[in-house]
Design a protein around this motif. Sequence first.
Motif, PDB file in Angstrom:
ATOM      1  N   ASP A 101       0.857  -1.255   0.037  1.00 41.12           N
ATOM      2  CA  ASP A 101      -0.013   0.072   0.126  1.00 41.12           C
ATOM      3  C   ASP A 101       0.836   1.297  -0.010  1.00 41.12           C
ATOM      4  OD1 ASP A 101      -1.815   2.039   0.347  1.00 41.12           O
ATOM      5  OD2 ASP A 101      -2.816   1.127   2.254  1.00 41.12           O
ATOM      6  N   LEU A 102       0.986   1.815  -1.359  1.00 40.55           N
ATOM      7  CA  LEU A 102       1.774   3.146  -1.344  1.00 40.55           C
ATOM      8  C   LEU A 102       0.941   4.384  -1.328  1.00 40.55           C
ATOM      9  CD1 LEU A 102       4.495   1.731  -4.149  1.00 40.55           C
ATOM     10  CD2 LEU A 102       4.548   1.464  -1.625  1.00 40.55           C
ATOM     11  N   THR A 103       0.020   4.217  -0.822  1.00 42.55           N
ATOM     12  CA  THR A 103      -0.772   5.481  -0.865  1.00 42.55           C
ATOM     13  C   THR A 103      -0.124   6.633   0.114  1.00 42.55           C
ATOM     14  OG1 THR A 103      -2.873   4.127  -0.643  1.00 42.55           O
ATOM     15  CG2 THR A 103      -3.306   6.442  -0.206  1.00 42.55           C
ATOM     16  N   ALA A 104       0.288   6.258   1.329  1.00 40.51           N
ATOM     17  CA  ALA A 104       1.086   7.392   2.172  1.00 40.51           C
ATOM     18  C   ALA A 104       2.288   7.768   1.555  1.00 40.51           C
ATOM     19  CB  ALA A 104       1.234   6.630   3.567  1.00 40.51           C
ATOM     20  N   PHE A 105       2.917   6.858   0.650  1.00 39.58           N
ATOM     21  CA  PHE A 105       4.296   7.024   0.079  1.00 39.58           C
ATOM     22  C   PHE A 105       4.274   8.128  -1.100  1.00 39.58           C
ATOM     23  CE2 PHE A 105       7.975   5.719  -2.217  1.00 39.58           C
ATOM     24  CZ  PHE A 105       9.008   6.157  -1.287  1.00 39.58           C
ATOM     25  N   ILE A 106       3.173   8.458  -1.603  1.00 40.11           N
ATOM     26  CA  ILE A 106       3.118   8.830  -2.977  1.00 40.11           C
ATOM     27  C   ILE A 106       3.828  10.367  -2.863  1.00 40.11           C
ATOM     28  CG2 ILE A 106       1.487  10.237  -4.489  1.00 40.11           C
ATOM     29  CD1 ILE A 106      -0.373   7.728  -4.018  1.00 40.11           C
ATOM     30  N   PRO A 107       3.427  11.290  -1.867  1.00 37.28           N
ATOM     31  CA  PRO A 107       4.141  12.513  -1.945  1.00 37.28           C
ATOM     32  C   PRO A 107       5.654  12.454  -1.428  1.00 37.28           C
ATOM     33  CG  PRO A 107       2.637  12.177  -0.072  1.00 37.28           C
ATOM     34  CD  PRO A 107       2.417  10.979  -0.492  1.00 37.28           C
ATOM     35  N   GLN A 108       6.013  11.371  -0.894  1.00 39.16           N
ATOM     36  CA  GLN A 108       7.417  11.262  -0.364  1.00 39.16           C
ATOM     37  C   GLN A 108       8.171  10.528  -1.468  1.00 39.16           C
ATOM     38  OE1 GLN A 108       7.781   9.327   3.328  1.00 39.16           O
ATOM     39  NE2 GLN A 108       5.479   9.741   3.663  1.00 39.16           N
ATOM     40  N   HIS A 109       7.736   9.899  -2.651  1.00 36.09           N
ATOM     41  CA  HIS A 109       8.363   9.120  -3.903  1.00 36.09           C
ATOM     42  C   HIS A 109       9.476  10.111  -4.391  1.00 36.09           C
ATOM     43  CE1 HIS A 109       8.355   6.803  -7.756  1.00 36.09           C
ATOM     44  NE2 HIS A 109       9.337   6.309  -6.901  1.00 36.09           N
ATOM     45  N   PRO A 110      10.659   9.807  -4.280  1.00 30.74           N
ATOM     46  CA  PRO A 110      11.720  10.531  -5.042  1.00 30.74           C
ATOM     47  C   PRO A 110      11.389  10.828  -6.425  1.00 30.74           C
ATOM     48  CG  PRO A 110      12.671   9.133  -3.555  1.00 30.74           C
ATOM     49  CD  PRO A 110      11.313   8.714  -3.689  1.00 30.74           C
ATOM     50  N   GLY A 111      10.882   9.861  -7.099  1.00 26.08           N
ATOM     51  CA  GLY A 111      10.582   9.917  -8.563  1.00 26.08           C
ATOM     52  C   GLY A 111       9.227  10.599  -8.878  1.00 26.08           C
ATOM     53  N   GLY A 112       8.609  11.241  -7.806  1.00 27.56           N
ATOM     54  CA  GLY A 112       7.265  11.866  -8.112  1.00 27.56           C
ATOM     55  C   GLY A 112       6.172  10.963  -7.986  1.00 27.56           C
ATOM     56  N   GLN A 113       4.978  11.738  -7.766  1.00 26.46           N
ATOM     57  CA  GLN A 113       3.725  10.824  -7.748  1.00 26.46           C
ATOM     58  C   GLN A 113       3.320  10.219  -9.131  1.00 26.46           C
ATOM     59  OE1 GLN A 113       0.513  13.405  -6.587  1.00 26.46           O
ATOM     60  NE2 GLN A 113       0.316  14.323  -8.743  1.00 26.46           N
ATOM     61  N   ASP A 114       3.781  10.551 -10.205  1.00 28.25           N
ATOM     62  CA  ASP A 114       3.053  10.048 -11.681  1.00 28.25           C
ATOM     63  C   ASP A 114       3.350   8.554 -11.705  1.00 28.25           C
ATOM     64  OD1 ASP A 114       2.073  12.404 -11.783  1.00 28.25           O
ATOM     65  OD2 ASP A 114       3.091  13.116 -13.581  1.00 28.25           O
ATOM     66  N   PHE A 115       4.794   8.381 -11.252  1.00 29.52           N
ATOM     67  CA  PHE A 115       5.043   6.846 -11.839  1.00 29.52           C
ATOM     68  C   PHE A 115       4.148   5.948 -10.694  1.00 29.52           C
ATOM     69  CE2 PHE A 115       8.735   8.770 -13.610  1.00 29.52           C
ATOM     70  CZ  PHE A 115       8.695   8.082 -14.971  1.00 29.52           C
ATOM     71  N   ILE A 116       3.853   6.313  -9.391  1.00 33.00           N
ATOM     72  CA  ILE A 116       3.058   5.613  -8.408  1.00 33.00           C
ATOM     73  C   ILE A 116       1.658   5.401  -8.974  1.00 33.00           C
ATOM     74  CG2 ILE A 116       2.272   5.285  -6.238  1.00 33.00           C
ATOM     75  CD1 ILE A 116       4.602   6.162  -4.951  1.00 33.00           C
ATOM     76  N   LEU A 117       1.066   6.327  -9.419  1.00 33.52           N
ATOM     77  CA  LEU A 117      -0.299   6.652 -10.117  1.00 33.52           C
ATOM     78  C   LEU A 117      -0.426   5.945 -11.281  1.00 33.52           C
ATOM     79  CD1 LEU A 117      -1.262  10.163  -9.360  1.00 33.52           C
ATOM     80  CD2 LEU A 117      -1.782   8.321  -8.094  1.00 33.52           C
ATOM     81  N   PHE A 118       0.630   5.725 -12.162  1.00 32.72           N
ATOM     82  CA  PHE A 118       0.701   4.857 -13.297  1.00 32.72           C
ATOM     83  C   PHE A 118       0.595   3.267 -12.994  1.00 32.72           C
ATOM     84  CE2 PHE A 118       2.722   8.357 -15.927  1.00 32.72           C
ATOM     85  CZ  PHE A 118       1.590   8.730 -16.669  1.00 32.72           C
ATOM     86  N   ALA A 119       1.542   2.981 -11.865  1.00 28.30           N
ATOM     87  CA  ALA A 119       1.551   1.567 -11.153  1.00 28.30           C
ATOM     88  C   ALA A 119       0.444   1.167 -10.483  1.00 28.30           C
ATOM     89  CB  ALA A 119       2.938   1.500 -10.478  1.00 28.30           C
ATOM     90  N   ALA A 120       0.047   1.999 -10.074  1.00 31.68           N
ATOM     91  CA  ALA A 120      -1.336   1.579  -8.863  1.00 31.68           C
ATOM     92  C   ALA A 120      -2.377   0.613  -9.506  1.00 31.68           C
ATOM     93  CB  ALA A 120      -1.959   2.905  -8.446  1.00 31.68           C
ATOM     94  N   GLY A 121      -2.645  -0.408  -8.760  1.00 39.45           N
ATOM     95  CA  GLY A 121      -3.460  -1.439  -9.221  1.00 39.45           C
ATOM     96  C   GLY A 121      -2.818  -2.676  -9.962  1.00 39.45           C
ATOM     97  N   LYS A 122      -1.587  -2.395 -10.072  1.00 40.86           N
ATOM     98  CA  LYS A 122      -1.056  -3.476 -11.006  1.00 40.86           C
ATOM     99  C   LYS A 122       0.063  -4.232 -10.407  1.00 40.86           C
ATOM    100  CE  LYS A 122      -1.966  -0.175 -14.996  1.00 40.86           C
ATOM    101  NZ  LYS A 122      -2.755   0.634 -14.102  1.00 40.86           N
ATOM    102  N   ASP A 123       0.477  -5.354 -11.067  1.00 36.45           N
ATOM    103  CA  ASP A 123       1.918  -5.891 -11.024  1.00 36.45           C
ATOM    104  C   ASP A 123       3.043  -5.295 -11.511  1.00 36.45           C
ATOM    105  OD1 ASP A 123       4.017  -7.550 -10.935  1.00 36.45           O
ATOM    106  OD2 ASP A 123       2.856  -9.518 -11.359  1.00 36.45           O
ATOM    107  N   VAL A 124       3.826  -4.848 -10.891  1.00 38.21           N
ATOM    108  CA  VAL A 124       5.034  -3.738 -11.500  1.00 38.21           C
ATOM    109  C   VAL A 124       6.385  -4.519 -11.059  1.00 38.21           C
ATOM    110  CG1 VAL A 124       3.638  -1.789 -11.357  1.00 38.21           C
ATOM    111  CG2 VAL A 124       4.746  -2.462  -9.382  1.00 38.21           C
ATOM    112  N   THR A 125       6.384  -5.876 -10.861  1.00 36.99           N
ATOM    113  CA  THR A 125       7.613  -6.314 -10.501  1.00 36.99           C
ATOM    114  C   THR A 125       8.738  -6.148 -11.127  1.00 36.99           C
ATOM    115  OG1 THR A 125       6.296  -8.449  -9.788  1.00 36.99           O
ATOM    116  CG2 THR A 125       8.569  -8.818 -10.076  1.00 36.99           C
TER     117      THR A 125
END
Length: 455
Positions: free
Chosen positions: A44-68
């Motif tokens: 669950d990366l919801t709380a990590f979104i604003p802290q992600h060094p790569g920005g929020q966009d990449f997490i929002l693209f990946a959300a709901g998916k297998d991103v191994t």
Amino acid sequence: MATLNSCTEPPTSNHATNLVPLDKLKEACTSKRAWVSVDGVIYDLTAFIPQHPGGQDFILFAAGKDVTKIFECYHGHRQHQILQKYKIGVLSGQDMPSFLPSDDFYSTLKKRVDDHFGSLRIDRKHSLASYVRYFFTVVCIWSLYWLQWSLPSNSLWMFYLLSIVHGALLAQYCVSAVHDGSHGAIGHNPALWKLLVIGHDFFNGCSGTLWTYQHVMSHHIYPNVDGFDADIETSEVEFRRIKESQKYFPFYRLQSIYSPFLYVLLGSAVRIEDLIHYFQRRRGPFKVNPFTPFQKVIFWGGKLFFFLTRIALPVFWGAPILRVISAFLLADFFFSIVLAVIFQATHVVDTAVFPRVNPTTGNIEVDWARLQVETAQDYSHDQPLTSFLSGSLNYQVVHHLFPAIAQEHLPGVARIVRQTAKEFGVKYEIKDSLWSAIGGHIGLLRMLGTPPSSH
């Protein structure tokens, strides 16, 4: 969306044994609830979104998916340790194929590349030459635009020459700025990556958001895998046949002759498909997550800006409508053909492997890193002009293995990949010229244009 000040504590590991159904994972695809799967474990990366060094966009693209595999490409051991704090369960179910466990080829290769950059003491994402290239490409695009519509009405040859150059420059912006931005392969500022990709919307009228789903989330993970690589997605009847699973029609006999001419329509086709994918909320096999308000503004604003600048404004300035349309088509044809040549000559070729998913297991029975090498071909190594014009995509294999490395550094890494592939018996195809690479594409069209019964 959570902020740094309101961020909740990450989920604790005592939930790690919870079974999370696949449908639940798919539903967690927004900034309010963003879950991902890595190696069958849900985070669950919801709380990590604003802290992600790569920005929020990449997490929002990946959300709901297998991103191994995406996670492995862009992160190391330290990031994997951080990820463990957000573990909430184990995935139950599967809708995307997995790969065989990575062998020593990939681990050896990554260590050697790390040692390469460490010994040189350089940042793999830093490239001053790329920054200069982006700047001058944008300046030239706008300068030629204003110059073209300021020419006297009797300067037709110069007018249409500028259309051709304008189209070629727009293609250059794609293979450099848009491509680098979509991978976060230049610098460490997510705002810069976003700005570069947005240029695709406004300069070319094509959605940078949907391009990222197609290219980063689909093609880079499942290159040439039928049903999972959006780049080779086909309908029941297509103008060309590029994979054996397509139904054969007699007109394919001539596809090696007529297909290259139809590639001039690539830009127009993408703009139409953007609308289809936007409303269907799918890009290839992947669900397109709900557009954020900002992404919606860029999507529709980009389409409007593109129409206004390429059609409406010149007409408003008094240019004849036929002249406006012909200038647009000429520029778009050259824009399309340049991109088609560069991308088709790397994967859709007769030397590349087109892996099949095992119908019993639903998985791909090959190591992911080997797949990246054997589903592509490089060309024109050590030819700086070709590398510049293609955005170093002539080092396609290297880029697929290490998508976050700036294009300036790919030639140096290629030597390491070549040697390591040789040691581990991995077929690494390198053509000596762009023409040879194009010949591989034409060869595939000829082969698959032959009636199946005559094989």
